[in-house]
Motif scaffolding. Structure first.
Motif, PDB file in Angstrom:
ATOM      1  N   ILE A 195      35.517 -35.185 -49.193  1.00 36.35           N
ATOM      2  CA  ILE A 195      34.060 -35.006 -49.105  1.00 36.35           C
ATOM      3  C   ILE A 195      33.611 -35.266 -47.671  1.00 36.35           C
ATOM      4  O   ILE A 195      33.816 -36.360 -47.138  1.00 36.35           O
ATOM      5  N   LEU A 196      33.018 -34.259 -47.043  1.00 36.10           N
ATOM      6  CA  LEU A 196      32.518 -34.378 -45.670  1.00 36.10           C
ATOM      7  C   LEU A 196      31.002 -34.531 -45.727  1.00 36.10           C
ATOM      8  O   LEU A 196      30.301 -33.667 -46.246  1.00 36.10           O
ATOM      9  N   VAL A 197      30.506 -35.635 -45.184  1.00 30.90           N
ATOM     10  CA  VAL A 197      29.085 -35.966 -45.287  1.00 30.90           C
ATOM     11  C   VAL A 197      28.452 -36.004 -43.901  1.00 30.90           C
ATOM     12  O   VAL A 197      28.951 -36.694 -43.002  1.00 30.90           O
ATOM     13  N   SER A 198      27.362 -35.269 -43.752  1.00 33.60           N
ATOM     14  CA  SER A 198      26.608 -35.259 -42.501  1.00 33.60           C
ATOM     15  C   SER A 198      25.235 -35.868 -42.746  1.00 33.60           C
ATOM     16  O   SER A 198      24.559 -35.515 -43.716  1.00 33.60           O
ATOM     17  N   LYS A 199      24.813 -36.761 -41.848  1.00 35.91           N
ATOM     18  CA  LYS A 199      23.496 -37.382 -41.980  1.00 35.91           C
ATOM     19  C   LYS A 199      22.370 -36.440 -41.569  1.00 35.91           C
ATOM     20  O   LYS A 199      21.218 -36.647 -41.944  1.00 35.91           O
ATOM     21  N   GLY A 200      22.698 -35.434 -40.752  1.00 38.86           N
ATOM     22  CA  GLY A 200      21.659 -34.534 -40.272  1.00 38.86           C
ATOM     23  C   GLY A 200      21.106 -34.948 -38.936  1.00 38.86           C
ATOM     24  O   GLY A 200      20.150 -34.356 -38.433  1.00 38.86           O
ATOM     25  N   ASP A 201      21.710 -35.990 -38.321  1.00 33.79           N
ATOM     26  CA  ASP A 201      21.289 -36.412 -36.991  1.00 33.79           C
ATOM     27  C   ASP A 201      22.428 -36.167 -36.007  1.00 33.79           C
ATOM     28  O   ASP A 201      23.322 -35.373 -36.279  1.00 33.79           O
ATOM     29  N   SER A 202      22.422 -36.839 -34.903  1.00 37.62           N
ATOM     30  CA  SER A 202      23.440 -36.609 -33.874  1.00 37.62           C
ATOM     31  C   SER A 202      24.752 -37.337 -34.161  1.00 37.62           C
ATOM     32  O   SER A 202      25.714 -37.188 -33.407  1.00 37.62           O
ATOM     33  N   SER A 203      24.785 -38.133 -35.218  1.00 39.28           N
ATOM     34  CA  SER A 203      26.005 -38.875 -35.538  1.00 39.28           C
ATOM     35  C   SER A 203      27.087 -37.941 -36.067  1.00 39.28           C
ATOM     36  O   SER A 203      26.809 -36.859 -36.594  1.00 39.28           O
ATOM     37  N   LYS A 204      28.322 -38.379 -35.941  1.00 42.27           N
ATOM     38  CA  LYS A 204      29.467 -37.582 -36.378  1.00 42.27           C
ATOM     39  C   LYS A 204      29.566 -37.584 -37.906  1.00 42.27           C
ATOM     40  O   LYS A 204      29.426 -38.632 -38.535  1.00 42.27           O
ATOM     41  N   PRO A 205      29.811 -36.408 -38.521  1.00 37.28           N
ATOM     42  CA  PRO A 205      30.039 -36.386 -39.974  1.00 37.28           C
ATOM     43  C   PRO A 205      31.224 -37.268 -40.346  1.00 37.28           C
ATOM     44  O   PRO A 205      32.147 -37.440 -39.551  1.00 37.28           O
ATOM     45  N   GLU A 206      31.191 -37.818 -41.528  1.00 37.81           N
ATOM     46  CA  GLU A 206      32.262 -38.710 -41.954  1.00 37.81           C
ATOM     47  C   GLU A 206      32.953 -38.163 -43.193  1.00 37.81           C
ATOM     48  O   GLU A 206      32.307 -37.615 -44.081  1.00 37.81           O
ATOM     49  N   MET A 207      34.279 -38.314 -43.222  1.00 35.90           N
ATOM     50  CA  MET A 207      35.070 -37.853 -44.358  1.00 35.90           C
ATOM     51  C   MET A 207      35.278 -39.005 -45.341  1.00 35.90           C
ATOM     52  O   MET A 207      35.561 -40.132 -44.946  1.00 35.90           O
ATOM     53  N   PHE A 208      35.140 -38.682 -46.621  1.00 35.33           N
ATOM     54  CA  PHE A 208      35.408 -39.631 -47.697  1.00 35.33           C
ATOM     55  C   PHE A 208      36.425 -38.990 -48.639  1.00 35.33           C
ATOM     56  O   PHE A 208      36.439 -37.769 -48.813  1.00 35.33           O
TER      57      PHE A 208
END
Length: 215
Positions: free
Chosen positions: A173-186
Motif C-alpha cells: 500500500i503506497l500512501v501519499s499525504k498530498g503535500d511535499s512529503s515523500k509517499p510511504e509504503m506499507f
C-alpha cells in the motif's frame, strides 16, 4: 496542495490482500480518500525480494485470518485445495474492468475472493472466473480481458512498480499525504492503524471499524 491518495497493490491469490481490501473499503469511506486498486503478480515480487515462504508459518497465518474473520465478520472458511494457484485470468479480468467498467471492479474483487476463501475453489481458469463473476459482469468480459494484450501489460507494469518500491508481499500500500512529503509504503492487512497515524487520522480497532458490519 494535492489531496491525499492511496494505491493498493493486490494479488487475488493472496489471503491478506482479501482481508486488506475489506479494511481498505471501510477506511476509504471514513477518510474520503481515493483508492487506486492495482493488480500485480505476488510470486514475481516475492522471487525478486528473495522472500521465501516457510510452510511452518502457514498454520499461524490461517489461524490469524480466522480470528480476524470472527471479529470483523469478513467471510473466511479456509483456502482452496489448490493453493497457491495461477491468478493471471482473475488479475487480467480485474484490470479490464478497471479500465472499462471501473464501478464493477470492487464487487468483482469481492466475488473472486468469495469463491476462493468461502467456496474454497481457486478462480484459476477462464470458466472459474466467469462463474465467480456471474452476478457482476457478462461472461464475455473475461474473454475480452484475456484477448486484450494491454491487460497483461498493465499487470506486469504494476508488478514492476512494486519491485521498484522494494516491495516483498501483498497487499503493498503506497500512501501519499498530498503535500511535499515523500509517499510511504506499507505492507500487510494489519497496517491500517499505522496508515491512519501517517495521515493524521484517528486509528480504529478492527472491532470499532467493523461494528455492525454485514459483509
Amino acid at each position: 496542495m494535492e489531496s491525499p491518495k492511496i494505491v493498493f497493490y493486490f494479488d487475488c491469490a493472496s489471503s491478506f490482500s482479501y482481508i486488506g481490501f475489506e479494511f481498505m473499503e471501510k477506511y476509504q469511506q471514513l477518510w474520503d480518500i481515493p483508492v487506486d486498486y492495482r493488480p500485480f503478480i505476488l510470486s514475481d515480487v516475492m522471487a525478486n525480494a528473495r522472500n521465501t515462504f516457510s510452510p511452518y508459518k502457514l498454520p499461524f497465518l490461517f489461524a490469524d485470518l480466522k480470528r480476524t474473520s470472527s471479529i470483523t465478520k469478513i467471510p473466511f472458511r479456509g483456502t482452496p485445495a489448490k493453493y497457491p494457484y495461477d491468478p493471471q485470468v482473475a488479475l487480467r479480468t480485474l484490470q479490464y474492468l478497471k479500465t472499462h467498467q471501473p464501478h464493477k471492479m470492487a464487487p468483482a474483487m469481492r466475488s473472486l475472493w468469495n469463491m476462493e476463501y468461502v467456496q474454497l475453489k481457486a478462480p484459476e481458469s477462464v470458466d472459474d472466473v466467469k462463474h465467480a463473476l456471474k452476478d457482476v459482469v457478462e461472461p464475455e468480459v473475461v474473454d475480452f480481458a484475456m484477448g486484450a494484450d494491454e491487460t497483461l501489460e498493465v499487470v506486469l507494469q504494476n508488478t514492476e512498480q512494486v519491485k521498484k518500491m522494494k516491495g516483498f508481499g501483498a497487499p503493498t500500500i503506497l500512501v501519499s499525504k498530498g503535500d511535499s512529503s515523500k509517499p510511504e509504503m506499507f505492507f500487510g492487512s494489519d497496517r491500517f492503524e499505522h496508515i491512519a497515524i501517517f495521515l493524521e487520522k484517528e486509528p480504529l480497532t478492527m472491532k470499532q471499524l467493523f461494528a455492525g458490519s454485514k459483509l
